[in-house]
Write a protein that holds these residues in place. Structure first.
Motif, short mmCIF file in Angstrom:
data_model
loop_
_atom_site.label_atom_id
_atom_site.label_comp_id
_atom_site.label_asym_id
_atom_site.label_seq_id
_atom_site.Cartn_x
_atom_site.Cartn_y
_atom_site.Cartn_z
N ILE A 136 -4.63 -1.02 -12.70
CA ILE A 136 -4.84 -0.37 -11.40
C ILE A 136 -6.12 -0.89 -10.76
CG2 ILE A 136 -5.26 1.84 -10.26
CD1 ILE A 136 -3.59 3.17 -12.45
N ALA A 137 -7.17 -1.03 -11.57
CA ALA A 137 -8.45 -1.52 -11.06
C ALA A 137 -8.31 -2.91 -10.47
CB ALA A 137 -9.49 -1.52 -12.18
N ALA A 138 -7.55 -3.78 -11.14
CA ALA A 138 -7.35 -5.13 -10.62
C ALA A 138 -6.63 -5.13 -9.28
CB ALA A 138 -6.57 -5.97 -11.64
N ALA A 139 -5.73 -4.17 -9.10
CA ALA A 139 -4.97 -4.10 -7.85
C ALA A 139 -5.78 -3.55 -6.69
CB ALA A 139 -3.71 -3.25 -8.05
N ALA A 169 -9.35 -3.35 -6.57
CA ALA A 169 -10.69 -3.92 -6.38
C ALA A 169 -10.81 -4.74 -5.10
CB ALA A 169 -11.07 -4.75 -7.60
N PRO A 170 -9.81 -5.59 -4.75
CA PRO A 170 -9.93 -6.34 -3.50
C PRO A 170 -10.00 -5.43 -2.27
CG PRO A 170 -8.26 -7.33 -4.90
CD PRO A 170 -8.62 -6.02 -5.53
N ILE A 171 -9.39 -4.25 -2.34
CA ILE A 171 -9.42 -3.34 -1.20
C ILE A 171 -10.86 -2.93 -0.91
CG2 ILE A 171 -8.66 -1.10 -0.32
CD1 ILE A 171 -6.19 -1.35 -2.08
N GLY A 172 -11.59 -2.53 -1.96
CA GLY A 172 -12.96 -2.10 -1.77
C GLY A 172 -13.83 -3.20 -1.20
N ALA A 173 -13.69 -4.42 -1.72
CA ALA A 173 -14.51 -5.53 -1.25
C ALA A 173 -14.23 -5.85 0.21
CB ALA A 173 -14.28 -6.76 -2.13
N VAL A 174 -12.96 -5.93 0.58
CA VAL A 174 -12.60 -6.33 1.94
C VAL A 174 -12.96 -5.24 2.95
CG1 VAL A 174 -10.65 -6.87 3.46
CG2 VAL A 174 -10.82 -7.94 1.22
N VAL A 175 -12.74 -3.97 2.59
CA VAL A 175 -13.12 -2.88 3.50
C VAL A 175 -14.63 -2.91 3.74
CG1 VAL A 175 -13.29 -0.37 3.74
CG2 VAL A 175 -11.15 -1.41 3.01
N GLY A 176 -15.39 -3.17 2.68
CA GLY A 176 -16.83 -3.29 2.85
C GLY A 176 -17.20 -4.42 3.78
N GLU A 177 -16.48 -5.53 3.70
CA GLU A 177 -16.72 -6.66 4.61
C GLU A 177 -16.35 -6.32 6.05
OE1 GLU A 177 -15.91 -10.15 1.25
OE2 GLU A 177 -14.46 -9.78 2.85
N TRP A 178 -15.31 -5.53 6.23
CA TRP A 178 -14.94 -5.13 7.59
C TRP A 178 -16.01 -4.26 8.23
CZ3 TRP A 178 -9.17 -3.60 6.38
CH2 TRP A 178 -8.41 -4.77 6.30
N VAL A 179 -16.61 -3.39 7.44
CA VAL A 179 -17.62 -2.48 7.99
C VAL A 179 -18.88 -3.23 8.39
CG1 VAL A 179 -19.12 -0.52 7.45
CG2 VAL A 179 -16.72 -0.48 6.77
N VAL A 187 -4.84 -16.21 0.90
CA VAL A 187 -5.80 -16.53 -0.17
C VAL A 187 -6.23 -15.25 -0.89
CG1 VAL A 187 -8.11 -17.41 -0.64
CG2 VAL A 187 -6.61 -18.63 0.94
N LEU A 188 -6.48 -14.19 -0.13
CA LEU A 188 -6.84 -12.91 -0.73
C LEU A 188 -5.72 -12.38 -1.62
CD1 LEU A 188 -8.85 -10.52 -0.90
CD2 LEU A 188 -7.69 -9.55 1.09
N ALA A 189 -4.48 -12.47 -1.14
CA ALA A 189 -3.33 -12.02 -1.94
C ALA A 189 -3.20 -12.84 -3.22
CB ALA A 189 -2.05 -12.12 -1.11
N ALA A 190 -3.40 -14.15 -3.12
CA ALA A 190 -3.32 -15.00 -4.31
C ALA A 190 -4.39 -14.64 -5.33
CB ALA A 190 -3.45 -16.47 -3.91
N MET A 191 -5.58 -14.34 -4.85
CA MET A 191 -6.66 -13.93 -5.75
C MET A 191 -6.31 -12.62 -6.45
SD MET A 191 -9.89 -14.94 -3.27
CE MET A 191 -10.78 -13.53 -3.87
N ALA A 192 -5.81 -11.65 -5.69
CA ALA A 192 -5.49 -10.35 -6.26
C ALA A 192 -4.36 -10.45 -7.29
CB ALA A 192 -5.10 -9.38 -5.14
N ILE A 193 -3.33 -11.23 -6.97
CA ILE A 193 -2.20 -11.38 -7.89
C ILE A 193 -2.64 -12.07 -9.18
CG2 ILE A 193 0.00 -12.57 -8.21
CD1 ILE A 193 0.54 -12.11 -5.22
N THR A 194 -3.44 -13.13 -9.04
CA THR A 194 -3.92 -13.85 -10.23
C THR A 194 -4.78 -12.95 -11.10
OG1 THR A 194 -3.88 -15.93 -9.00
CG2 THR A 194 -5.17 -15.88 -11.02
N LEU A 195 -5.64 -12.17 -10.48
CA LEU A 195 -6.50 -11.26 -11.23
C LEU A 195 -5.67 -10.22 -11.98
CD1 LEU A 195 -9.38 -10.28 -11.90
CD2 LEU A 195 -9.31 -8.89 -9.82
N TYR A 196 -4.66 -9.67 -11.30
CA TYR A 196 -3.82 -8.65 -11.93
C TYR A 196 -3.10 -9.22 -13.15
CZ TYR A 196 -0.03 -5.38 -12.73
OH TYR A 196 0.86 -4.52 -13.32
N PHE A 197 -2.46 -10.37 -12.98
CA PHE A 197 -1.68 -10.92 -14.08
C PHE A 197 -2.57 -11.44 -15.20
CE2 PHE A 197 1.78 -10.98 -10.95
CZ PHE A 197 2.79 -10.43 -11.72
#
Length: 266
Positions: free
Chosen positions: A191-194, A196-206, A234-244
């Protein structure tokens, strides 16, 4: 020996990513067919070919931002998992701490983590720290809850046998309850791997000056939709690779735990 183990791990990871890659290829074909058949404008939905061209032509722009986001995700993941594991262990060792801390953890989830992003940026600045903190916060509760649930559901017979042999306190937790709780921790890590990118990207948006989220905002403002989609892929590829990667590592570590497949459910 270690090199052989590394290559076996990479080969297993490659096979694990094979089916998602085929699925992704099918989705890309459907995406291209939708764009071709409907004639939708590229500023609304660019085709995969346009996004690929943007990825190649502007790779020198995308890759540095991807490196920033990947750093935020990995550091936030390490920090969030460390805090979550430590908190779960302390709650498992002390019932008094658990009774005081668990309600606080549950109530904290009533506050949307995204609402804390502006405060974290205000406190920690526009750099790496606020994005890492955002990723760690969104990871912390799932890891804590999953690992603590595993610790508190250890087979009572195992605990009684260990106590008979003189195993108490931290020794009991480390030698009996932690191994029994590893499947729960593995679920929390997935769950954390899935998320984690949300937190980072939302922080970048703010508020940020680098990262894929920052790049996507600026590309959208300039109607460079192909660049925005390229950054998103690219973000999706990073998240998928991290999860697997985490999923495969969990399977390797928990090789002693049998898995139930679909044939067992028939």
């Amino acid at each position: 020996m270690h090199g052989s183990l590394f290559f076996r791990y990479m080969r297993a990871l490659g096979w694990m990513l094979f089916r998602p890659t085929v699925t992704l290829a099918g989705l890309l074909l459907a995406w291209q067919a939708l764009v071709s058949l409907t004639g939708i404008e590229s500023f609304l939905l660019p085709g995969p070919a346009d996004v690929y061209a943007a990825l190649i032509q502007r790779g020198n722009i995308i890759l540095p931002h991807a490196g920033v986001t990947l750093t935020e995700i990995v550091v936030g993941l390490l920090l969030g998992v460390s805090l979550g594991v430590s908190t779960a262990l302390v709650m498992a060792l002390s019932g008094e701490v658990r009774r005081w801390l668990m309600p606080v953890l549950v109530v904290s989830q009533a506050i949307p983590v995204f609402a804390l992003a502006p405060i974290l940026v205000l406190w920690l600045g526009y750099g790496l720290a606020s994005k890492v903190a955002m990723a760690a916060l969104i990871i912390f509760f799932p890891v804590t809850a999953a690992f603590h649930d595993g610790l508190r559901r250890t087979d009572r017979a195992w605990i009684d046998s260990a106590r008979t042999l003189g195993c108490h306190g931290w020794r009991l937790i480390w030698r009996v309850r932690v191994p029994a709780a590893l499947p729960g921790l593995a679920a929390g890590l997935r769950i954390a791997a899935a998320v984690a990118p949300i937190g980072a990207v939302v922080g970048e948006w703010v508020g940020s000056s680098a990262g894929l989220g920052y790049l996507m905002l600026h590309a959208n403002a300039r109607l460079q939709i192909d660049l925005m989609f390229a950054a998103l892929l690219v973000l999706a590829a990073m998240a998928i690779t991290l999860y697997f990667t985490i999923d495969l590592a969990s399977r390797r570590i928990l090789h002693w735990q049998p898995e139930t497949d679909h044939s067992d459910l028939r």
